[in-house]
Design a protein around this motif. Structure first.
Motif, PDB file in Angstrom:
ATOM      1  N   THR A  62     -24.204  -8.107 -25.865  1.00  0.00           N
ATOM      2  CA  THR A  62     -22.694  -8.013 -25.029  1.00  0.00           C
ATOM      3  C   THR A  62     -22.266  -7.244 -25.499  1.00  0.00           C
ATOM      4  OG1 THR A  62     -22.410  -9.739 -24.163  1.00  0.00           O
ATOM      5  CG2 THR A  62     -20.847  -8.152 -23.746  1.00  0.00           C
ATOM      6  N   ARG A  66     -20.308  -5.298 -21.166  1.00  0.00           N
ATOM      7  CA  ARG A  66     -21.645  -5.414 -20.316  1.00  0.00           C
ATOM      8  C   ARG A  66     -22.443  -5.898 -21.135  1.00  0.00           C
ATOM      9  NH1 ARG A  66     -21.509   0.910 -19.588  1.00  0.00           N
ATOM     10  NH2 ARG A  66     -22.877   0.829 -19.056  1.00  0.00           N
ATOM     11  N   THR A  67     -23.697  -6.453 -20.346  1.00  0.00           N
ATOM     12  CA  THR A  67     -24.687  -6.884 -21.611  1.00  0.00           C
ATOM     13  C   THR A  67     -26.138  -6.136 -21.377  1.00  0.00           C
ATOM     14  OG1 THR A  67     -24.058  -8.637 -20.981  1.00  0.00           O
ATOM     15  CG2 THR A  67     -26.654  -8.935 -21.576  1.00  0.00           C
ATOM     16  N   GLU A  77     -29.468  -2.228 -18.866  1.00  0.00           N
ATOM     17  CA  GLU A  77     -28.396  -3.000 -18.311  1.00  0.00           C
ATOM     18  C   GLU A  77     -28.647  -3.861 -17.701  1.00  0.00           C
ATOM     19  OE1 GLU A  77     -23.543  -2.683 -16.512  1.00  0.00           O
ATOM     20  OE2 GLU A  77     -24.857  -0.800 -16.969  1.00  0.00           O
ATOM     21  N   ARG A  81     -24.466 -12.352 -17.680  1.00  0.00           N
ATOM     22  CA  ARG A  81     -23.679 -12.436 -18.795  1.00  0.00           C
ATOM     23  C   ARG A  81     -24.709 -12.800 -20.383  1.00  0.00           C
ATOM     24  NH1 ARG A  81     -19.200 -11.217 -18.678  1.00  0.00           N
ATOM     25  NH2 ARG A  81     -17.222 -12.225 -17.349  1.00  0.00           N
TER      26      ARG A  81
END
Length: 145
Positions: A62, A66-67, A77, A81
């Motif tokens: 992360t 954003r993960t 991406e 989460r």
């Protein structure tokens, strides 16, 4: 290791039973593979949305809320989460390495001590990531140290 496969058309879904004298590294690997069979991840980049097999992912991180999923050749991406990814990958070889990082232990090639009781994890692509000291004991335990 003895492997038995029984085909039964009357079953609605596959059923896996493991009988072992003790749960060791090999049994854990079999369990992880069985859990990962039905798990697929989604990731996007500028070209579109892709289905990613968990075994392709080296680590997930992360950054700025954003993960991202990192594989050998691309970064995607994820809409999930990090804690949601961790839940989806429970029972696989993914291990929490810090508050913002989970690592696929199948791609860890070496562990090195790092500053302040942290660990450096060297991955199969030569890249290194740092495990925080909070998660270092669990990682060491996973490999039997």
């Amino acid at each position: 290791m003895k492997l038995t496969v029984e085909e039964r058309p009357d079953l609605e879904e596959a059923e896996v039973t493991i009988r072992c004298p003790a749960i060791d590294r090999r049994v854990r690997a079999i369990m992880a593979a069985a859990n990962a069979v039905d798990c697929r991840l989604l990731g996007t980049d500028g070209a579109g949305t892709f289905i990613v097999e968990p075994s392709e992912v080296l680590y997930a991180e992360t950054v700025d809320g954003r993960t991202f999923l990192y594989s050998r050749d691309r970064v995607l991406e994820s809409p999930l989460r990090l804690y949601e990814l961790e839940e989806a990958l429970a029972g696989t070889e993914f291990v929490r390495a810090s508050k913002s990082l989970i690592v696929n232990f199948d791609h860890v090639r070496a562990l090195r001590p790092y500053l302040n009781a942290r660990l450096e994890l060297v991955l199969s692509n030569g890249e290194s990531v740092i495990a925080s000291r909070q998660y270092a004991p669990a990682i060491k335990q996973k490999i039997g140290l």
